[in-house]
Structures are given as C-alpha cells and as structure tokens.
Scaffold this motif. Structure first.
Motif, short mmCIF file in Angstrom:
data_model
loop_
_atom_site.label_atom_id
_atom_site.label_comp_id
_atom_site.label_asym_id
_atom_site.label_seq_id
_atom_site.Cartn_x
_atom_site.Cartn_y
_atom_site.Cartn_z
N MET A 22 13.43 0.33 8.37
CA MET A 22 12.58 -0.05 6.88
C MET A 22 12.15 -1.43 7.30
O MET A 22 10.81 -1.75 6.93
CB MET A 22 13.69 -0.08 5.72
CG MET A 22 13.24 -0.50 4.44
SD MET A 22 14.48 0.04 3.22
CE MET A 22 13.72 -0.41 1.72
N ILE A 26 8.03 -2.38 6.66
CA ILE A 26 7.80 -3.26 5.56
C ILE A 26 6.84 -4.67 6.32
O ILE A 26 5.85 -4.80 5.82
CB ILE A 26 9.18 -4.22 4.98
CG1 ILE A 26 9.59 -3.01 3.99
CG2 ILE A 26 8.59 -5.19 4.27
CD1 ILE A 26 11.08 -3.53 3.40
N LEU A 50 4.70 7.31 4.32
CA LEU A 50 5.58 6.28 3.48
C LEU A 50 4.72 5.25 2.82
O LEU A 50 3.88 4.72 3.37
CB LEU A 50 6.36 5.48 4.64
CG LEU A 50 7.77 4.75 4.02
CD1 LEU A 50 8.72 5.95 3.28
CD2 LEU A 50 8.39 4.04 5.13
N GLU A 52 4.66 1.76 -0.26
CA GLU A 52 5.30 0.81 -0.80
C GLU A 52 6.05 1.23 -1.82
O GLU A 52 7.56 0.81 -2.09
CB GLU A 52 4.42 -0.08 -1.44
CG GLU A 52 3.71 -1.11 -0.56
CD GLU A 52 2.61 -2.03 -1.18
OE1 GLU A 52 2.44 -3.10 -0.65
OE2 GLU A 52 2.10 -1.54 -2.24
N ASP A 54 8.03 4.09 -2.17
CA ASP A 54 9.12 4.86 -1.56
C ASP A 54 10.03 3.56 -1.10
O ASP A 54 11.30 3.43 -1.36
CB ASP A 54 8.91 5.46 -0.19
CG ASP A 54 7.82 6.59 -0.57
OD1 ASP A 54 7.83 7.26 -1.79
OD2 ASP A 54 7.07 7.01 0.24
N LEU A 55 9.39 2.21 -0.51
CA LEU A 55 10.43 1.42 -0.09
C LEU A 55 10.98 0.68 -1.29
O LEU A 55 12.21 0.24 -1.30
CB LEU A 55 9.53 0.46 0.87
CG LEU A 55 8.93 0.90 1.98
CD1 LEU A 55 7.74 -0.02 2.64
CD2 LEU A 55 9.79 1.27 2.96
N LYS A 58 13.91 2.65 -2.66
CA LYS A 58 14.97 2.63 -1.95
C LYS A 58 15.86 1.47 -2.24
O LYS A 58 16.84 1.38 -2.23
CB LYS A 58 14.66 2.72 -0.40
CG LYS A 58 15.74 2.69 0.71
CD LYS A 58 16.71 3.88 0.49
CE LYS A 58 17.62 3.76 1.53
NZ LYS A 58 18.92 4.85 1.46
N THR A 70 17.62 -4.68 5.71
CA THR A 70 16.54 -3.37 5.75
C THR A 70 16.55 -3.01 7.29
O THR A 70 16.26 -1.83 7.48
CB THR A 70 15.35 -3.60 5.23
OG1 THR A 70 14.68 -4.83 5.89
CG2 THR A 70 15.27 -3.66 3.64
N VAL A 75 13.82 5.09 8.59
CA VAL A 75 12.77 5.49 7.78
C VAL A 75 13.21 6.82 7.29
O VAL A 75 12.99 7.24 6.30
CB VAL A 75 11.35 5.71 8.62
CG1 VAL A 75 10.46 6.75 8.14
CG2 VAL A 75 10.78 4.41 8.92
N ILE A 78 14.93 6.94 4.01
CA ILE A 78 14.19 6.56 2.71
C ILE A 78 13.37 7.78 2.20
O ILE A 78 12.46 8.30 2.84
CB ILE A 78 13.15 5.54 3.24
CG1 ILE A 78 13.55 4.39 3.73
CG2 ILE A 78 12.19 5.19 1.86
CD1 ILE A 78 12.72 3.55 4.76
#
Length: 138
Positions: A22, A26, A50, A52, A54-55, A58, A70, A75, A78
C-alpha cells in the motif's frame, strides 16, 4: 478508426504489480500525481485499477492502520470499490467511448489479456474537439 490510435503504451504508463505494498502505491501515485493506477499480475495481465478512494477506505476501515505500517499491507488486501473494465486492442471506438465516460482511463489488453497500455479520456476528448474544430472551422 482503430483504438490503437489513442493508445499510451505500457512503457509510458505507471502501473503496479499485485505484490506491491500500500505504501509503495501511495508514494508512486503521489510522485506522479495520479488518482488511479492499473494493477497487473506477474504474467502481465490486467487485474483491476486501484484508486485513491480505495486507499482511503482501506485506511478508514482498518483502525490500526497508519501511514507507517502501510508497508505491511499488500495491494491484494485492499478492496476495490469499482470494477474498472478493460478493452481489447481489437475493440471498436464506440465501446471505448462508453467506458471512458465513467473512467479516467481505459486499460487496453491484447487477445491473451496482457496489459499493453491505456487510453486516456482526455486524449479522446481532445481528438473529438480537434475534429469538431476542423469540421466547423472554429
């Protein structure tokens, strides 16, 4: 018209492998200023996008998660809220435009499902605008 006209090839695209962390994603997204990136597996097949969002979801839904740890989240751990669809390089422009209305970019795959690049919505819009200008003498 062939959709290959719009293709940004894989070697010019920022993407990530499923075994990335992750934190890596990022930092890569921040460095390049992207809000979404394609994900591919070790065989090179497109498996999803993927975002932002989704991040952030999570991070929000994992109370013990902070930026520092992280690096311990893969990945694959997530959840992706939206299933971004890809198109075959042999697809028609109509199917491409249909997907581009809801996605910033459309991943493109070959006949084996191997990721070969993306088509950016902005490239489609710019092309249409320039064609309109030519035809209307704007």
């Amino acid at each position: 018209m062939n959709i290959a006209f719009f293709l940004t090839p894989k070697n010019e695209v920022i993407y990530e492998y499923l075994d990335a962390t992750m934190r890596q994603v990022i930092e890569r997204m921040e460095h390049h200023g992207y809000t979404a990136i394609p994900l591919i597996d070790k065989e090179g097949k497109y498996v999803g996008t993927l975002t932002e969002g989704d991040l952030l979801w999570k991070l929000k839904n994992t109370p013990e998660l902070n930026f520092k740890n992280t690096e311990n989240v893969r990945v694959t751990d997530i959840p992706r809220r939206i299933k971004h669809k890809s198109v075959s390089i042999n697809s028609n422009v109509e199917s491409l435009i249909s997907l581009a209305t809801n996605q910033n970019f459309v991943p493109v795959v070959d006949d084996e499902g191997i990721f070969i690049g993306i088509i950016k919505r902005s490239d489609i819009i710019n092309y249409c605008y320039n064609e309109l200008k030519k035809n209307k003498n704007i």
